[in-house]
Write an enzyme that holds these catalytic residues in place. Structure first.
Site, PDB file in Angstrom:
ATOM      1  CB  ALA A  29      -5.712  -1.558  -6.927  1.00  0.00           C
ATOM      2  N   GLY A  30      -3.725   1.004  -5.096  1.00  0.00           N
ATOM      3  CA  GLY A  30      -3.759   2.417  -4.760  1.00  0.00           C
ATOM      4  C   GLY A  30      -2.922   3.229  -5.715  1.00  0.00           C
ATOM      5  N   GLY A  31      -2.272   4.275  -5.193  1.00  0.00           N
ATOM      6  CA  GLY A  31      -1.484   5.156  -6.041  1.00  0.00           C
ATOM      7  C   GLY A  31      -0.354   4.430  -6.740  1.00  0.00           C
ATOM      8  CG  ASN A  60      -9.158   6.592  -3.469  1.00  0.00           C
ATOM      9  OD1 ASN A  60     -10.041   5.749  -3.339  1.00  0.00           O
ATOM     10  ND2 ASN A  60      -8.402   6.982  -2.449  1.00  0.00           N
ATOM     11  CB  CYS A 163      -2.728   9.244  32.130  1.00  0.00           C
ATOM     12  SG  CYS A 163      -0.974   9.399  31.753  1.00  0.00           S
TER      13      CYS A 163
END
Length: 395
Positions: A29-31, A60, A163
């Protein structure tokens, strides 16, 4: 008067019925997810389920328009369901504040691979979508008809030799990755691949590199080498001065003893707690940054040392109720810790330091999200779902 010859997009009664009866699971249920849920609610879909493990953050709100300031801290899936019902109160919509996999985040390749395989196994169509800045993609995946999400190799995620991270950083991102590894060594799950101590197996070193050691190494530091970083940190009760001197003074002195590393490089400069906390060489930076928002400032060295200590205090308290912590870019103490450590290490290696905002973007692999791109991609995704309904309705 201008006229348009565009043909209206009209669904037949059978297709409308098929759309109303089909079941849709929205993963995330994001952008894009917010846009898709709104489109589904207004396009005749009646049976919708939404799953998302995330909670709403202030960051958000500029693009995930189903959320408001009063929703910050609440589950995305639950709030999205409540908001979408305002568009259509008759929806049969369920929300799950949970993960689609055992992984914490929904927005990652492993989660997408999992959903792809589950849909193939169940022979259920999958609409896969995503955005990155101004670009986006939408793909219909159907067993036996199209290629699947994993059929084409994806670009490998950027990684760095151990490294380089542990011995010879040359870019800000090297210091940021090291700082995230240090967070996990002190507060997270034990992971030997995220060791932050000097790497004596560095191929640039002579064959006897493993024998290198400082003659003046004190007893305490000798104990550290025989114990895990996490165990030693607990034994000293996360004393910020001892931790600081271990990672930014003693370990740097050890690196300097590896002379082969510095024949063609500028050597690092060990930094003690007392020097960092009273550093006066960045007053001009402080004056300049007073005009900027807090997150846009490049912290002074003395501020980094103070934030290092204060964030450790908070994280130690949080750890007392848990087995381990998981780093999250939206968790303030964790983000403060990484910002402070990354900039202190950058100072030691004469690398440009970054603002908290910049470090958050790099550490969280953030690509600027654009609401318009999300809206276009979500619209195309729902058109694909309607095409599936059209196929069912016209059978």
């Amino acid at each position: 008067m201008a006229t348009s010859s565009a043909i209206p997009y009209v669904l037949s009664d059978k297709v409308r019925e098929a759309v109303a009866n089909c079941k849709v699971l929205v993963v995330g249920a994001g952008g894009i997810g917010c846009e898709i849920l709104k489109n589904l609610a207004l396009s005749g879909f009646q049976n919708i389920e939404i799953i998302d493990l995330d909670t709403i953050d202030v960051s958000n709100l500029n693009r995930q328009f189903l959320f408001r300031k009063e929703h910050v801290g609440k589950p995305k899936a639950v709030v999205a369901r409540e908001t979408v019902l305002n568009y259509n109160p008759n929806l049969n919509i369920k929300a799950y504040h949970d993960s689609i996999t055992t992984s914490k985040s929904l927005d990652n390749r492993n989660a997408r691979n999992h959903v792809n395989r589950m849909c193939l196994a169940a022979d259920i169509p999958l609409i896969e979508s995503g955005t990155s800045g101004y670009t986006g993609q939408v793909e219909l995946i159907k067993k036996g008809l199209t290629q699947c999400y994993e059929c084409q190799p994806k670009p490998p995620q950027r990684s760095f030799p151990g490294c380089t991270i542990r011995n010879t950083p040359s870019e800000p991102i090297h210091c940021i990755v090291w700082a995230k590894h240090l967070f996990n060594q002190l507060f997270g799950e034990d992971d030997p691949d995220q060791d932050v101590s000097p790497d004596t197996a560095d191929p640039e070193l002579a064959a006897d590199a493993g024998k290198l050691a400082l003659n003046e190494e004190n007893e305490t530091d000798g104990d550290v080498q025989r114990k895990s970083t996490n165990l030693w940190a607990k034994e000293i009760d996360y004393n910020p001065e001892k931790l600081f001197n271990k990672f930014f003074q003693d370990d740097i002195k050890y690196l300097l003893s590896m002379e082969n590393l510095w024949k063609k490089r500028k050597p690092p400069k060990p930094l003690a707690w007392a020097e960092a906390s009273s550093h006066e060489g960045d007053s001009n930076t402080i004056i300049e940054n007073n005009l900027k928002a807090e997150d846009m400032q490049v912290w002074s060295l003395s501020k980094c040392s103070k934030v290092f200590a204060s964030s450790i205090s908070v994280l130690k308290s949080e750890l007392s109720n848990k087995n381990f912590l998981v780093w999250d870019k939206d968790d303030k103490p964790g983000m403060d810790f990484v910002t402070a450590c990354a900039n202190i290490r950058a100072h030691i290696f004469s690398i440009d330091q970054k603002s908290r905002f910049e470090i958050k973007s790099i550490a969280g692999n953030i690509v600027p999200a654009i609401a318009t791109t999300n809206a276009i991609v979500a619209g195309l995704a729902v058109l694909h779902v309607q095409s599936i309904g059209r196929g069912i309705g016209e059978m």
